[in-house]
Design a protein around this motif. Structure first.
Motif, mmCIF file in Angstrom:
data_model
loop_
_atom_site.group_PDB
_atom_site.id
_atom_site.type_symbol
_atom_site.label_atom_id
_atom_site.label_comp_id
_atom_site.label_asym_id
_atom_site.label_seq_id
_atom_site.Cartn_x
_atom_site.Cartn_y
_atom_site.Cartn_z
ATOM 1 N N PHE A 55 -35.123 13.650 -80.517
ATOM 2 C CA PHE A 55 -35.617 13.822 -79.250
ATOM 3 C C PHE A 55 -34.751 12.987 -78.194
ATOM 4 N N ALA A 56 -34.022 13.575 -77.417
ATOM 5 C CA ALA A 56 -33.229 13.233 -76.340
ATOM 6 C C ALA A 56 -32.060 12.458 -77.210
ATOM 7 N N SER A 57 -31.664 11.271 -77.267
ATOM 8 C CA SER A 57 -30.676 10.469 -77.950
ATOM 9 C C SER A 57 -31.613 9.667 -79.142
ATOM 10 N N THR A 77 -39.073 6.295 -72.462
ATOM 11 C CA THR A 77 -38.043 7.251 -71.911
ATOM 12 C C THR A 77 -38.229 7.277 -70.398
ATOM 13 N N GLY A 81 -35.959 15.157 -67.762
ATOM 14 C CA GLY A 81 -35.802 16.455 -68.654
ATOM 15 C C GLY A 81 -35.334 17.670 -68.344
ATOM 16 N N TYR A 83 -36.219 18.267 -72.254
ATOM 17 C CA TYR A 83 -36.030 17.946 -73.440
ATOM 18 C C TYR A 83 -36.357 18.837 -74.665
ATOM 19 N N THR A 84 -35.448 18.825 -75.646
ATOM 20 C CA THR A 84 -36.206 19.474 -76.968
ATOM 21 C C THR A 84 -36.499 18.391 -77.949
ATOM 22 N N ASN A 97 -39.838 23.140 -77.006
ATOM 23 C CA ASN A 97 -38.830 23.355 -75.767
ATOM 24 C C ASN A 97 -39.500 22.848 -74.667
#
Length: 644
Positions: A55-57, A77, A81, A83-84, A97
């Motif tokens: 997720f993200a980084s 976080t 977004g 984000y996936t 998604n």
């Protein structure tokens, strides 16, 4: 900690579909996850399998337990977004998604929270112009369960608001979210889980009700119900009959009202084709117990057959007798009654049907279609019951202790809605919760004063947030207009809500006393209620220095011939130089209206300082008229207080 799977879910865990990695059914595309906090996500996979999340980084790995459940915690976080979010296990992958980080609010309660935006004031224009990808919602389907569910039976869908979707949102929740998104400028997610006509006890966990020490009997019968419904119904009917014997005034003498030989010629007639409030002017606002009687004539051939009696629905509960013998009892405002008549009960000639109907608020009594009421015989023949019955008032609601609620009923039972509509998505990480409920508990305001704080603590435990902000909508005005000071369980329940909020610094109150409808328990002006919830949220959940509510009582004192009440903010009156709705009461709560002068933050009740003055009240009625506001146009909060 997540609760263990129920037996049914455990069986499901062994099925092939659980061998594939999946997110829990509360997560879907377009979901909103809570910003700035570690966020729990969970799902299923093969027992003991490694699950890798991205997720993200962030990437991390967890292991599914022996039942195939896994849970992971994503790091805090910032808002943003899309984000996936992916979960992989072996060759299996699940993907979410268009996930955004924002603030997630749980909106729950009964019908005024369930009330959809498409029915609200100015809905057409509002819905048409509502498109906003940063306001998203998911609706939990109605589901009552006698035991806690670990997950929803099917996937729920997150959607963004817009002309095609906003109509389906909770109106109060939507207008609150709209205001918060505008002021906070982050995505807002709404989890809507409510059900009209429900009591607060239905929304609490078994543990929370056990802690109160007064619901154990019902919870034990509920446990029996989950294993053996027939046995539980027999046990509960015996409990309820004992309750009636102990609580209905003159119960022993009134037992004769069910018999064939009782002379009901002095009773009034009533056409039973709707709630009793609409059938007789004198019953327009009656809540409590009314007995009905009617009779049918049967032949010898009919009397000897097996038979059932069909009555249609009875609001809220009934005990039904045929020739003095109990044939059934049910608590449910809308469930049709069909009871088997024991052999030997029916007689040749006149047969008397008596119904003891109990109404705890709103409409009451036999209210279905007259042609749906009949005795049906084993040979397929039927005898219709008359449309006109005799009736007699037995006791007003105030003369009764609160009736125990059938524990497995969806709307008025114990813990059923928590089990089916809250537990399955706990501990989803939340910003806060908004609660609009209480109409179904107005017959028991003192008990509500225990239940509401317990509910708040219960949900904070379930969502693993000890200081979870919790917003309460105080009940709107509804019901008869008071021409003189009167007792009001609606006012008492509002006071329970006020005191609960005042005792908890992480709660807020949205007052709706001026935007209800005295003839409609579902007022349509939901935008104002949502905006007032947003004000409370901005102060309680976001720490903003805003005026979050109307003027509130601070002190009461005596000054010469007067009683002086100070508030926490400047006051203003509409349509009069004086405030209306103030009362002075003696020790027995016999009250009189008081002339109320307003200056700055002080209300002076003129010439009210008499020796018998022990209490003061404001807006103390089911549907009071009010004209006392703050200079921000927020209504003063109704209250009752002792006079030192």
């Amino acid at each position: 900690m997540r609760v263990l799977l129920t037996a049914i879910a455990a069986i499901s865990a062994a099925s092939p579909v659980w061998s594939q990695v999946a997110f829990d059914n509360i997560f879907s595309d377009h979901a909103v996850l809570q910003r700035d906090k570690p966020v729990k996500v969970w799902g299923t996979a093969a027992a003991g399998a490694q699950v890798n999340l991205a997720f993200a980084s962030t990437t991390l790995s967890v292991t599914a337990d022996a039942k195939g459940q896994w849970m992971a915690t994503l790091p805090a976080t910032k808002a943003g977004g899309p984000y996936t979010l992916t979960a992989t296990s072996g060759a299996s992958m699940a993907t979410l998604n268009d996930v955004v980080m924002g603030d997630v609010w749980l909106c729950s309660g009964q019908s005024n929270m369930e009330f959809q935006t498409k029915y609200a004031t100015n809905a057409y224009t509002e819905v048409l112009n509502s498109a906003n990808p940063d306001i998203r919602f998911v609706t939990v389907e109605r589901d009552a369960q006698p035991t806690e569910r670990d997950h929803f039976a099917k996937p729920l869908l997150w959607r963004a608001v817009g002309p095609e979707t906003t109509s389906d949102t909770s109106a109060v929740c939507y207008f609150m979210a709209k205001e918060l998104q505008k002021t906070q400028k982050v995505p807002i997610g709404m989890i809507h889980s409510s059900w009209g006509g429900t009591t607060i006890q239905s929304w609490m966990s078994q543990g929370a009700l056990r802690d109160l020490k007064t619901y154990d009997q019902g919870l034990e019968v509920l446990a029996t119900y989950s294993r053996d419904q027939a046995r539980a119904k027999t046990e509960w009917q015996a409990i309820m009959l004992d309750w009636w014997q102990a609580n209905e005034p003159d119960a022993k003498q009134k037992a004769a009202w069910a018999t064939r030989d009782f002379d009901d010629s002095a009773w009034d007639a009533i056409t039973v084709d709707g709630f009793w409030e609409g059938a007789k002017p004198e019953l327009a606002f009656f809540d409590g117990v009314i007995w009905y009687r009617t009779s049918v004539t049967l032949t010898a051939a009919q009397a000897k057959q097996a038979a059932t009696i069909e009555l249609g629905p009875v609001d809220d509960g009934d005990t039904t007798f045929v020739n003095g013998k109990i044939v059934g009892a049910t608590e449910s405002w809308n469930a049709p009654r069909t009871y088997a008549i024991p052999k030997g009960t029916l007689k040749v000639g006149a047969n008397v049907i008596a119904v003891r109907a109990y109404d705890s608020g709103g409409g009451g009594g036999l209210w279905g279609k007259p042609n749906d009421r009949r005795i049906a015989f084993a040979d397929g023949s039927k005898v219709a019951l008359p449309a006109q019955w005799k009736y007699k008032v037995s006791a007003p609601l105030a003369a009764l202790k609160s009736s125990p609620s059938t524990p497995w009923l969806a709307t008025s039972g114990l813990t059923n809605l928590y089990n089916g509509m809250i537990a399955p998505f706990a501990p989803y990480t939340l910003k806060g919760a908004a609660w609009y409920q209480g109409e179904s508990n107005v017959s028991q305001p003192a008990e509500y004063a225990r239940l509401l704080p317990a509910l708040i603590a219960d949900w904070r435990r379930a969502f693993e947030t000890p200081d979870l902000p919790f917003l309460v909508v105080q009940l709107a005005n509804f019901g008869p207009v008071a021409k003189a000071p009167t007792q009001s369980t609606w006012a008492e329940l509002r006071e329970a809500q006020r005191q609960t909020v005042n005792a908890d610094p992480k709660t807020g109150l949205a007052v709706a006393i001026d935007f209800g409808d005295r003839v409609d328990i579902h007022p349509t002006q939901k935008a104002v209620v949502g905006q007032r919830l947003a004000l409370a949220a901005r102060k309680i959940a976001y720490g903003e220095n805003v005026v979050a509510g109307g003027p509130q009582l601070v002190t009461v004192g005596r000054s010469g011939a007067d009683i002086v009440i100070t508030f926490d903010s400047a006051l203003a009156t509409y349509s009069s130089a004086q405030a209306i709705g103030f009362e002075v009461c003696d020790a027995a709560k016999i009250c009189r209206f008081a002339t109320a002068d307003v200056s700055g933050m002080v209300v002076t009740l003129k010439a009210a300082n008499t020796p018998d003055a022990k209490f003061v009240r404001y807006a103390w009625a089911d549907a009071p008229y009010v004209n006392l506001y703050s200079d921000q146009d927020l209504p003063a909060i109704p209250f009752e207080a002792s006079v030192p």
